[in-house]
Design a protein around this motif. Sequence first.
Motif, PDB file in Angstrom:
ATOM      1  N   GLU B  86       0.822  -1.197   0.000  1.00 55.83           N
ATOM      2  CA  GLU B  86       0.000   0.000   0.000  1.00 55.83           C
ATOM      3  C   GLU B  86       0.867   1.262   0.000  1.00 55.83           C
ATOM      4  OE1 GLU B  86      -3.315  -0.222   2.859  1.00 55.83           O
ATOM      5  OE2 GLU B  86      -3.366   1.958   2.651  1.00 55.83           O
ATOM      6  N   GLY B  87       0.557   2.174  -0.859  1.00 55.18           N
ATOM      7  CA  GLY B  87       1.319   3.421  -0.928  1.00 55.18           C
ATOM      8  C   GLY B  87       2.581   3.320  -1.755  1.00 55.18           C
ATOM      9  N   GLU B  88       2.945   2.109  -2.140  1.00 49.57           N
ATOM     10  CA  GLU B  88       4.155   1.925  -2.930  1.00 49.57           C
ATOM     11  C   GLU B  88       3.893   2.310  -4.384  1.00 49.57           C
ATOM     12  OE1 GLU B  88       7.048  -1.611  -4.606  1.00 49.57           O
ATOM     13  OE2 GLU B  88       5.227  -2.131  -3.531  1.00 49.57           O
ATOM     14  N   ILE B  89       4.833   2.984  -4.991  1.00 53.19           N
ATOM     15  CA  ILE B  89       4.725   3.294  -6.414  1.00 53.19           C
ATOM     16  C   ILE B  89       5.874   2.603  -7.131  1.00 53.19           C
ATOM     17  CG2 ILE B  89       4.758   5.123  -8.162  1.00 53.19           C
ATOM     18  CD1 ILE B  89       3.612   7.012  -6.015  1.00 53.19           C
ATOM     19  N   GLN B  90       5.538   1.740  -8.073  1.00 50.63           N
ATOM     20  CA  GLN B  90       6.571   1.020  -8.819  1.00 50.63           C
ATOM     21  C   GLN B  90       7.090   1.911  -9.932  1.00 50.63           C
ATOM     22  OE1 GLN B  90       3.793  -2.135  -9.601  1.00 50.63           O
ATOM     23  NE2 GLN B  90       4.979  -3.554  -8.326  1.00 50.63           N
ATOM     24  N   THR B  91       8.403   2.043  -9.996  1.00 46.89           N
ATOM     25  CA  THR B  91       8.998   2.939 -10.989  1.00 46.89           C
ATOM     26  C   THR B  91      10.056   2.204 -11.811  1.00 46.89           C
ATOM     27  OG1 THR B  91      10.764   3.681  -9.519  1.00 46.89           O
ATOM     28  CG2 THR B  91       8.703   4.923  -9.437  1.00 46.89           C
TER      29      THR B  91
END
Lengths: 210, 151
Positions: B86-91
Amino acid sequence: MAKTYDYLFKLLLIGDSGVGKTSILFRFSEDAFNISFISTIGIDFKIRTIDLDGKKVKLQIWDTAGQERFRTITTAYYRGSMGIMLVYDVTNEKSFENIKNWIRNIEENASADVEKMILGNKCDLDAKRMVSKERGEQLAVEYQIKFVETSAKDSLNVESAFYTLARDIKAKMEKKQEASNPPSRSGAHPIKASDMQRKPASWLSRCSIL
Amino acid sequence: MHILFALKTLYHNLYLKKVPKIRIMADADIKTTVEETNKDYVEDGKNKLNVKCKFCSSKILDKQSANYITQEKQLPLMQQDNNREEGEIQTESVNEFYHVENMYTFENIGFTHSVDNYKYLSCADCDAGPVGYYDMNTKHSYVALSRVVHS
């Protein structure tokens, strides 16, 4: 760098929450397995380039979603806007009644000569319809604003509505420029208000392909 | 004698120089890729062709309207895994961009709501993105070459 367009119009989408303003601006549908990064954050505005009678016109279209729960849109949002789409939902009586309140809000906050258009959205939901097309037309005649029923879901009349609004803004600007007859084409920036006569809402439209 | 020398050289190449050699090769590969991109898509430092959406071909930039630059930037993936925290953004890291100084240079583009000091750019027609980002401090936009097509 040289300017690569003839006109730049700032447009706003206004109306009650849930009438489909965001759907008019935003078409993405999420699939079951992945969540689009863009749909999570949401769109603030879009820039679109259209050709109007040989002129290159840039439209900057703003969604006001999220602000409308305050029942008014702040002056900052209206600043510089040259066209406003007033959106209601044909399956929601209240959203239709509130168009009058939105018009009042515009009169109090926006530039006096801003072009307006009324959109009766979700016209694909005929079984749930609460507001007839005739009532939409009557309201439009009363305020002397153009009107069309749209379906953002089926992409019906949405694009043509933007063309209509943009064409009206362009016509108004060209008329003003002629009136003050400057030899140079100044393009994007409107010259300050002169009271224009509004055209009657003769523009026929229906929620079906003619 | 010759065989011994050859074996020694082979040993030297295989074991002693292996690691640095591979790294040098990798660097060279990246340079080649960038140069090839340059040749195909970039002319006089600008995009030679129209820039379009990968998915729906909506026109994003007119030809020769943006400057080609290289910079390393982390850009969120277009599709975020549902199983991410949750809250993680994959870049992912992106190296090549078109630099657009004035947002009205774009033919068709969407700007997201702000995240920190950025807005992300998306296709105006199908909403695919991010195809790049907008820096709110400088008001400049950057379109990732790897997220668009040329034609």
